[in-house]
Motif scaffolding. Structure first.
Motif, PDB file in Angstrom:
ATOM      1  N   LEU A 136     -62.665 -56.112  -1.545  1.00  0.00           N
ATOM      2  CA  LEU A 136     -63.482 -57.380  -1.943  1.00  0.00           C
ATOM      3  C   LEU A 136     -65.088 -56.179  -0.914  1.00  0.00           C
ATOM      4  O   LEU A 136     -65.718 -57.114  -1.003  1.00  0.00           O
ATOM      5  CB  LEU A 136     -63.033 -57.470  -0.156  1.00  0.00           C
ATOM      6  CG  LEU A 136     -61.145 -58.476  -0.703  1.00  0.00           C
ATOM      7  CD1 LEU A 136     -60.499 -58.409   0.472  1.00  0.00           C
ATOM      8  CD2 LEU A 136     -61.403 -59.614  -1.579  1.00  0.00           C
ATOM      9  N   ASP A 139     -67.259 -56.002  -2.710  1.00  0.00           N
ATOM     10  CA  ASP A 139     -67.562 -57.275  -4.288  1.00  0.00           C
ATOM     11  C   ASP A 139     -68.729 -58.582  -3.583  1.00  0.00           C
ATOM     12  O   ASP A 139     -69.497 -58.610  -4.176  1.00  0.00           O
ATOM     13  CB  ASP A 139     -66.614 -58.365  -4.549  1.00  0.00           C
ATOM     14  CG  ASP A 139     -66.515 -59.354  -5.239  1.00  0.00           C
ATOM     15  OD1 ASP A 139     -66.708 -58.874  -5.863  1.00  0.00           O
ATOM     16  OD2 ASP A 139     -66.936 -61.225  -5.420  1.00  0.00           O
ATOM     17  N   ASP A 140     -68.870 -58.005  -1.735  1.00  0.00           N
ATOM     18  CA  ASP A 140     -70.301 -58.094  -1.511  1.00  0.00           C
ATOM     19  C   ASP A 140     -71.430 -57.914  -1.649  1.00  0.00           C
ATOM     20  O   ASP A 140     -72.518 -58.604  -1.726  1.00  0.00           O
ATOM     21  CB  ASP A 140     -70.057 -58.024   0.078  1.00  0.00           C
ATOM     22  CG  ASP A 140     -69.079 -59.514   0.458  1.00  0.00           C
ATOM     23  OD1 ASP A 140     -68.665 -60.984  -0.095  1.00  0.00           O
ATOM     24  OD2 ASP A 140     -68.109 -59.220   1.262  1.00  0.00           O
ATOM     25  N   LYS A 148     -63.338 -63.430  -3.986  1.00  0.00           N
ATOM     26  CA  LYS A 148     -62.722 -62.871  -3.315  1.00  0.00           C
ATOM     27  C   LYS A 148     -61.073 -63.144  -3.398  1.00  0.00           C
ATOM     28  O   LYS A 148     -60.400 -62.583  -3.680  1.00  0.00           O
ATOM     29  CB  LYS A 148     -62.895 -63.187  -1.718  1.00  0.00           C
ATOM     30  CG  LYS A 148     -63.987 -62.964  -0.880  1.00  0.00           C
ATOM     31  CD  LYS A 148     -63.568 -62.457   0.083  1.00  0.00           C
ATOM     32  CE  LYS A 148     -65.157 -61.718   1.365  1.00  0.00           C
ATOM     33  NZ  LYS A 148     -66.601 -61.604  -0.350  1.00  0.00           N
ATOM     34  N   ARG A 152     -58.297 -61.261  -5.096  1.00  0.00           N
ATOM     35  CA  ARG A 152     -57.367 -60.325  -3.979  1.00  0.00           C
ATOM     36  C   ARG A 152     -55.779 -60.478  -5.009  1.00  0.00           C
ATOM     37  O   ARG A 152     -54.658 -60.086  -5.308  1.00  0.00           O
ATOM     38  CB  ARG A 152     -56.611 -61.361  -2.853  1.00  0.00           C
ATOM     39  CG  ARG A 152     -57.970 -61.496  -1.873  1.00  0.00           C
ATOM     40  CD  ARG A 152     -57.178 -62.236  -0.243  1.00  0.00           C
ATOM     41  NE  ARG A 152     -58.070 -61.758   0.294  1.00  0.00           N
ATOM     42  CZ  ARG A 152     -59.093 -62.839   0.465  1.00  0.00           C
ATOM     43  NH1 ARG A 152     -59.237 -63.718   0.428  1.00  0.00           N
ATOM     44  NH2 ARG A 152     -59.665 -62.424   1.933  1.00  0.00           N
TER      45      ARG A 152
END
Ligand code: ATP
Length: 191
Positions: A136, A139-140, A148, A152
């Motif tokens: 996660l 990913d940002d 997100k 997940r």
């Protein structure tokens, strides 16, 4: 950790988005351990067949995403069909091919096990076992985040599938969580 690769066949990368599959491959290319032409990626094949990568379609507003969904499915089907054909041809020519896609579902992995078996070449799995928090965070930082919710979901699927991967019939399966201490050994075609 030592990863011994066969002379010919398939190296199936497995892991959620952001687990570092493409980064790992890129590093091997830069270190001259593998050649760029030995790598096929589903993202690249989507672009080759449709001029778009569809990477962020799930991130679009709902109406737009709903419209894109069918298009994404059709294009993905064509992209994988082209990619698999290339992999098969390379197996026939006794070449080694790294397949860069998530391969989170057993049916997707099974296709490559069958291609390898039908062409009498080995297949090895390299699975990227990275914790959800790291996925996660990465990913940002991405130019085109995968989202997100998607990360997940992929993480949960990978967690569930891990134990099956070990028993699916690969010549070897490697589970890696970092890429720094990995030694790649390539077998030559000498007996
Ligand atoms: P996808 O399936 O979505 O293509 P991937 O598993 O191929 O993802 P990469 O494209 O290699 O993942 O990496 C995704 C992001 O995570 C990139 O921004 C990359 O810089 C970062 N990343 C990958 N590996 C590492 C690492 N070992 N340490 C820090 N950041 C990393």
């Amino acid at each position: 950790m030592k990863i011994t690769l066969p002379y010919a066949g398939i190296v199936l990368l497995i892991g959620p988005s952001n687990s570092g599959k493409s980064t790992f491959i890129q590093r091997l290319i830069e270190e001259n351990k593998i050649h760029a032409s030995e790598v096929v990626s589903s993202d690249d094949f989507r672009v080759l067949v449709s001029d778009t990568d569809f990477i962020d379609w799930k991130q679009r507003p709902k109406d737009e995403a709903d419209n894109l969904y069918d298009q994404y499915q059709i294009i993905s089907r064509e992209a994988f069909s082209m990619m698999d054909l290339l992999i098969e041809k390379r197996c026939k020519l006794n070449k080694l091919t790294f397949v860069d896609a998530t391969h989170l579902h057993a049916d997707d992995r099974k296709r490559y096990i069958e291609i390898a078996r039908n062409n009498h070449v080995p297949i090895v799995a390299v699975a990227f076992d990275v914790n959800q928090e790291t996925l996660l965070e990465r990913d940002d930082l991405r130019e085109k985040p995968r989202g997100k919710r998607r990360i997940r979901q992929q993480f949960q699927t990978f967690k569930r599938e891990k134990r099956f991967i070990k028993k699916e019939g690969y010549m070897a399966s490697f589970f890696i969580s970092g890429t720094n201490d990995i030694e790649i050994i390539r077998r030559t075609n000498n007996p």
